[in-house]
Design a protein around this motif. Sequence first.
Motif, PDB file in Angstrom:
ATOM      1  N   ASN A 385       0.840  -1.193   0.000  1.00 51.39           N
ATOM      2  CA  ASN A 385       0.000   0.000   0.000  1.00 51.39           C
ATOM      3  C   ASN A 385       0.878   1.247   0.000  1.00 51.39           C
ATOM      4  O   ASN A 385       1.640   1.483   0.946  1.00 51.39           O
ATOM      5  CB  ASN A 385      -0.906   0.005   1.238  1.00 51.39           C
ATOM      6  CG  ASN A 385      -1.984   1.076   1.151  1.00 51.39           C
ATOM      7  OD1 ASN A 385      -1.849   2.045   0.427  1.00 51.39           O
ATOM      8  ND2 ASN A 385      -3.065   0.878   1.887  1.00 51.39           N
ATOM      9  N   LEU A 386       0.756   2.040  -1.061  1.00 53.55           N
ATOM     10  CA  LEU A 386       1.584   3.237  -1.163  1.00 53.55           C
ATOM     11  C   LEU A 386       1.116   4.352  -0.254  1.00 53.55           C
ATOM     12  O   LEU A 386       1.826   5.340  -0.060  1.00 53.55           O
ATOM     13  CB  LEU A 386       1.610   3.739  -2.620  1.00 53.55           C
ATOM     14  CG  LEU A 386       2.145   2.771  -3.675  1.00 53.55           C
ATOM     15  CD1 LEU A 386       2.292   3.491  -5.004  1.00 53.55           C
ATOM     16  CD2 LEU A 386       3.467   2.172  -3.257  1.00 53.55           C
ATOM     17  N   GLY A 387      -0.064   4.239   0.312  1.00 52.41           N
ATOM     18  CA  GLY A 387      -0.561   5.279   1.209  1.00 52.41           C
ATOM     19  C   GLY A 387      -0.039   5.169   2.618  1.00 52.41           C
ATOM     20  O   GLY A 387      -0.235   6.075   3.431  1.00 52.41           O
ATOM     21  N   SER A 388       0.626   4.083   2.955  1.00 48.39           N
ATOM     22  CA  SER A 388       1.135   3.863   4.305  1.00 48.39           C
ATOM     23  C   SER A 388       2.639   4.087   4.344  1.00 48.39           C
ATOM     24  O   SER A 388       3.344   3.856   3.355  1.00 48.39           O
ATOM     25  CB  SER A 388       0.829   2.434   4.772  1.00 48.39           C
ATOM     26  OG  SER A 388      -0.560   2.182   4.720  1.00 48.39           O
ATOM     27  N   ALA A 389       3.108   4.542   5.506  1.00 48.74           N
ATOM     28  CA  ALA A 389       4.545   4.728   5.692  1.00 48.74           C
ATOM     29  C   ALA A 389       5.219   3.378   5.890  1.00 48.74           C
ATOM     30  O   ALA A 389       4.640   2.455   6.470  1.00 48.74           O
ATOM     31  CB  ALA A 389       4.807   5.635   6.886  1.00 48.74           C
ATOM     32  N   HIS A 390       6.448   3.265   5.412  1.00 48.76           N
ATOM     33  CA  HIS A 390       7.211   2.032   5.540  1.00 48.76           C
ATOM     34  C   HIS A 390       8.611   2.360   6.039  1.00 48.76           C
ATOM     35  O   HIS A 390       9.111   3.466   5.840  1.00 48.76           O
ATOM     36  CB  HIS A 390       7.288   1.297   4.192  1.00 48.76           C
ATOM     37  CG  HIS A 390       5.955   0.909   3.641  1.00 48.76           C
ATOM     38  ND1 HIS A 390       5.200   1.774   2.880  1.00 48.76           N
ATOM     39  CD2 HIS A 390       5.243  -0.238   3.739  1.00 48.76           C
ATOM     40  CE1 HIS A 390       4.076   1.177   2.517  1.00 48.76           C
ATOM     41  NE2 HIS A 390       4.078  -0.044   3.025  1.00 48.76           N
ATOM     42  N   GLN A 391       9.214   1.432   6.698  1.00 50.98           N
ATOM     43  CA  GLN A 391      10.540   1.613   7.250  1.00 50.98           C
ATOM     44  C   GLN A 391      11.586   0.933   6.367  1.00 50.98           C
ATOM     45  O   GLN A 391      11.417  -0.209   5.965  1.00 50.98           O
ATOM     46  CB  GLN A 391      10.632   1.027   8.653  1.00 50.98           C
ATOM     47  CG  GLN A 391       9.867   1.807   9.708  1.00 50.98           C
ATOM     48  CD  GLN A 391      10.412   3.194   9.935  1.00 50.98           C
ATOM     49  OE1 GLN A 391       9.653   4.172   9.931  1.00 50.98           O
ATOM     50  NE2 GLN A 391      11.717   3.302  10.117  1.00 50.98           N
ATOM     51  N   LEU A 392      12.626   1.664   6.046  1.00 50.73           N
ATOM     52  CA  LEU A 392      13.789   1.123   5.355  1.00 50.73           C
ATOM     53  C   LEU A 392      14.986   1.346   6.282  1.00 50.73           C
ATOM     54  O   LEU A 392      15.672   2.363   6.214  1.00 50.73           O
ATOM     55  CB  LEU A 392      14.008   1.804   4.006  1.00 50.73           C
ATOM     56  CG  LEU A 392      15.164   1.273   3.159  1.00 50.73           C
ATOM     57  CD1 LEU A 392      14.924  -0.180   2.769  1.00 50.73           C
ATOM     58  CD2 LEU A 392      15.354   2.130   1.908  1.00 50.73           C
TER      59      LEU A 392
END
Length: 582
Positions: A385-392
Amino acid sequence: MTVNLIRRREDLATALRALEGTVPAPLARLLTLLGSVLTIASCFLSWTWTDRFPGDLTVAGYPGGLQVLTLTAGLLLLLQTLSAYQLRGLGWLAPAGQTRALRLLALGALAVTWYTLGAISGELGGLANLEPGGFVAGIAVLPALYGTLALPGDRREATPAQARPLWQELLVIAAIAAAGLYVFTYGIETEYGELFVGFLLVIGFSAGAYAQAGLLARASALFARRRPWASAAAFLAAAAFPLTQSSEQYANLGVNILIFATVALGLNIVVGLTGLLDLGYVAFLGVGAYTAALISGSVFSPFRGAHVPFLLAALIGAAVSVVFGVLIGAPTLRLRGDYLAIVTIGFGEIFHIAVNNLDGKSGPKITNGPDGIAQIPDVSIFGFNLGSAHQLGSITIGRFANYFFLMLIVTLVVVTVFSRAGNSRIGRAWIALREDETAAEAMGINGFRTKLVAFALGASLAGLAGTVSAHVTYNVVPTPYVFAGSTAPNSAFLLAAVVLGGMGTVSGPLLGASLLYLIPEKLTFLQHYQLLAFGVALIVLMRFRPEGIVANRRRQAEFHQSDIPAQAAGSEDSVSLSQAGA
């Protein structure tokens, strides 16, 4: 009036030439060196007594705000001046001569310094608000400028750079890509209008100086020789941009710039390669956006039960745009010049009026009229989901950073299509039609069919970008899809981006779109004077660089035919026509 302007320009050029040789060349170089050193030193003094001017220029010993830009201009001038002394390791800075580059760098230092002093005086209420450091800075650039004007001309043909080992050339390409990323990041992160104007002054004069010095030509030759590596470095540098941002604000700007640039690149097929003046092109962006909004599961869509996956929606949006391109192009592309431009303006206005009236009152309820289609869900690709933040790792990739990566892939697709099509048989046919439609048809090119292919392909690329735009903004309204307006993108914006950037090139529209999107964002007072600003920019460009900021070699040759033997130019035209009709 025109005659008077020409005479004044000639008088100014004569006066500037009269300064050459007024002092010996060693003394002129020494004045330039001292002026650049004094300019650098002045940046460590206080320029004003109050921190009410943005950037806090009151601190001695620590440059801030616009002082940093003056410091940068002084350092670039110092480095170029040192190369004039033939110091070991600096000779590569001027393969085509030093004098013109030094003059432009000195003018850049003068421009950004005096602009800063003028802005301080204007915003704070007079010269009394300047500290002694400000006066020192204003005076320090003068000997440097005089020294460069007194230098004798040394313009020469740049010798081709010798081929280096692969690892060295890759290192240079990586350094250029990193520098480009830094410059773009600095420009997009400027916090106030004065700093952005100073940034444009430094970048503009520096780019002109390095073009005169022959460095840009050498970089272009290096990129052409190592094209796959250069393309990969540019893509990786662009992909690294969101990772440098801690705020979603600038990532959002980056997404919108990519959307705007991608649509401008699609228009470049129609205008730059084929020579068709399309003034309603933004409607195809709207077709793609509305198509995605209708079938992506919005509760305000009349087809709210339809929730098509994004990849399929993107293909549908591009296909619908192609259909509209063919429907509009088939009856109109037999027209030429101004008549075609008028018809395309009409198509753009018809689209705008139609989506306004499909509100259930004036017509069927499809687009919800001026209210548009809201609450378009975020894109989800393979469960991501591109609307949610993700951790790298320790880096948080937010919503707009996700869409930046998606739009970067779309841009890569569009650049690939543009490059492949432009270098193909159909691309040569487009160029032949642009140069002389009658001669091209006499060589066996089907003019109508070839132009229709260009129109349809350009429409499909705009529709593809429109599908992403709909999800980024959450809603689609008719307001942006007009010929000229206060918001980007619109048809005037897109056409200006192509013309200013450089028609027929890949990087030209990308650069032009970036500038034209950032300038109104950073300089809010220009939002109501956009057409005036475009007109002034086009006049200046026509005078000094009619081929655009990034010049296509062929168009550059056309605008500077006096520099090319007539026989060579004629033979090149014949080869292009024969290859297009083959």
